[in-house]
Design a protein around this motif. Sequence first.
Motif, PDB file in Angstrom:
ATOM      1  N   ARG A  16      11.896 138.257  49.254  1.00 46.21           N
ATOM      2  CA  ARG A  16      10.461 138.315  48.985  1.00 46.21           C
ATOM      3  C   ARG A  16      10.138 137.998  47.522  1.00 46.21           C
ATOM      4  O   ARG A  16       8.989 137.778  47.180  1.00 46.21           O
ATOM      5  CB  ARG A  16       9.912 139.707  49.343  1.00 46.21           C
ATOM      6  CG  ARG A  16       9.688 139.905  50.834  1.00 46.21           C
ATOM      7  CD  ARG A  16       8.493 139.108  51.312  1.00 46.21           C
ATOM      8  NE  ARG A  16       8.375 139.108  52.783  1.00 46.21           N
ATOM      9  CZ  ARG A  16       8.529 138.039  53.539  1.00 46.21           C
ATOM     10  NH1 ARG A  16       8.836 136.886  52.978  1.00 46.21           N
ATOM     11  NH2 ARG A  16       8.382 138.092  54.841  1.00 46.21           N
TER      12      ARG A  16
ATOM     13  N   CYS B 172       4.594 135.264  56.123  1.00 46.74           N
ATOM     14  CA  CYS B 172       4.085 136.633  56.019  1.00 46.74           C
ATOM     15  C   CYS B 172       3.084 136.914  57.149  1.00 46.74           C
ATOM     16  O   CYS B 172       2.249 136.069  57.490  1.00 46.74           O
ATOM     17  CB  CYS B 172       3.406 136.846  54.666  1.00 46.74           C
ATOM     18  SG  CYS B 172       4.544 136.789  53.268  1.00 46.74           S
ATOM     19  N   GLN B 173       3.168 138.106  57.694  1.00 49.76           N
ATOM     20  CA  GLN B 173       2.337 138.474  58.837  1.00 49.76           C
ATOM     21  C   GLN B 173       0.974 139.031  58.442  1.00 49.76           C
ATOM     22  O   GLN B 173       0.035 139.002  59.229  1.00 49.76           O
ATOM     23  CB  GLN B 173       3.075 139.505  59.701  1.00 49.76           C
ATOM     24  CG  GLN B 173       4.414 139.017  60.217  1.00 49.76           C
ATOM     25  CD  GLN B 173       4.275 137.819  61.138  1.00 49.76           C
ATOM     26  OE1 GLN B 173       3.354 137.758  61.956  1.00 49.76           O
ATOM     27  NE2 GLN B 173       5.191 136.868  61.012  1.00 49.76           N
ATOM     28  N   ASN B 174       0.859 139.546  57.219  1.00 44.72           N
ATOM     29  CA  ASN B 174      -0.403 140.142  56.793  1.00 44.72           C
ATOM     30  C   ASN B 174      -0.544 140.027  55.284  1.00 44.72           C
ATOM     31  O   ASN B 174       0.359 139.550  54.582  1.00 44.72           O
ATOM     32  CB  ASN B 174      -0.479 141.615  57.235  1.00 44.72           C
ATOM     33  CG  ASN B 174       0.777 142.389  56.848  1.00 44.72           C
ATOM     34  OD1 ASN B 174       1.139 142.442  55.675  1.00 44.72           O
ATOM     35  ND2 ASN B 174       1.444 142.972  57.843  1.00 44.72           N
TER      36      ASN B 174
ATOM     37  N   GLU C 288       2.127 141.830  53.069  1.00 44.26           N
ATOM     38  CA  GLU C 288       3.369 141.095  52.884  1.00 44.26           C
ATOM     39  C   GLU C 288       3.189 139.948  51.896  1.00 44.26           C
ATOM     40  O   GLU C 288       4.085 139.653  51.080  1.00 44.26           O
ATOM     41  CB  GLU C 288       3.871 140.551  54.226  1.00 44.26           C
ATOM     42  CG  GLU C 288       4.427 141.620  55.155  1.00 44.26           C
ATOM     43  CD  GLU C 288       5.064 141.005  56.393  1.00 44.26           C
ATOM     44  OE1 GLU C 288       5.134 139.752  56.464  1.00 44.26           O
ATOM     45  OE2 GLU C 288       5.480 141.766  57.285  1.00 44.26           O
ATOM     46  N   LYS C 289       2.034 139.309  51.941  1.00 48.69           N
ATOM     47  CA  LYS C 289       1.777 138.205  51.015  1.00 48.69           C
ATOM     48  C   LYS C 289       1.711 138.697  49.573  1.00 48.69           C
ATOM     49  O   LYS C 289       2.200 138.040  48.662  1.00 48.69           O
ATOM     50  CB  LYS C 289       0.469 137.497  51.390  1.00 48.69           C
ATOM     51  CG  LYS C 289       0.576 136.647  52.638  1.00 48.69           C
ATOM     52  CD  LYS C 289      -0.703 135.859  52.890  1.00 48.69           C
ATOM     53  CE  LYS C 289      -0.548 134.944  54.104  1.00 48.69           C
ATOM     54  NZ  LYS C 289      -1.767 134.137  54.365  1.00 48.69           N
TER      55      LYS C 289
ATOM     56  N   THR D 176       5.111 139.239  48.232  1.00 45.22           N
ATOM     57  CA  THR D 176       5.925 138.037  48.083  1.00 45.22           C
ATOM     58  C   THR D 176       5.557 137.344  46.770  1.00 45.22           C
ATOM     59  O   THR D 176       4.400 136.975  46.553  1.00 45.22           O
ATOM     60  CB  THR D 176       5.697 137.072  49.256  1.00 45.22           C
ATOM     61  OG1 THR D 176       6.036 137.736  50.484  1.00 45.22           O
ATOM     62  CG2 THR D 176       6.544 135.828  49.098  1.00 45.22           C
TER      63      THR D 176
END
Length: 304
Positions: free
Chosen positions: A43, A67-69, A72-73, A76
């Motif tokens: 990440r 990324c799922q949401n 998470e972004k 990262t």
Amino acid sequence: MGKTSKDKRDIYYRQAKEEGWRARSAFKLLHIHDAYGILNGVRRAVDLCAAPGSWSQVLSRKLYDTCQNDAEKSATKIIAVDLQAMAPIRGVLQLQGDITKESTAEAIISHFSADGEEKAQLVVCDGAPDVTGVHEMDEYMQHQLLVSALSIATVVLESGGSFVAKIFQGNATGLLSTQMKIFFNKFDIYKPPSSRSSSIESFVVCSDFCLPPGYIPQVINTARDDIRVLAQKTGSDVNRRLVPFIACGDLDGPNNHSEDESDASGELQDDIKYDYDGIMSDEIYPQEFKGSYEELKINHTSRQ
């Protein structure tokens, strides 16, 4: 300069154009990932010598776009570092800086966490010097760039992290391989399918980063810094030995001091004085030896 017909016939060149990669070199990092899984679970990544940005594109698509949401972004972080500016890439923060300067390493770490405890999990470098056509010179310059990338990786990588960098295969490859193993428990040299068979390039793939006990990370520029002085700045005995080692020696002096310190019979000359260098071991330069190393060379030359 435009692409030659040979470039246009290359399957990876055409595929890069079709898929929107900035350069065919994107497939080199993709193939390295396919072989070693270096992007799995990552990440936080740093791309050194990033321009024109094909490797940063790979990191963006593999790390940021998956990324799922939003949480998470936000977790990262991809940092691209180069002296040249390049067009923006989604999810990638660009820094214009010199990888041989400590200020660049500090700037990279500052983007991961304010206290410096959160570091990169992966450092990649596809940089290469301008090719001169003289193999020995090109190999030497590439190895010095690799040392600079390695030194900045020791500063910004977290324990257990990975490092990937271009290397020109040559006489010093074995030495550099040994040096890499000081900092990484797993090491390999890999030539991906997308690397032309006529090219001397390969890639070091290092994982499970672990600093030697007592070693203090330093950013090294062998062309700018006096390695002997740099190694003593930290006050660490480990640095005094490892810093000259990973810098592939000092080109200002002879490779084998014993040849200059003895005559043909192998006996030390009583009238030749020696300068004690704190970096070297006591077995090579005993404390009681005083004088100038330049005097040593002058006296020895005059006897021949």
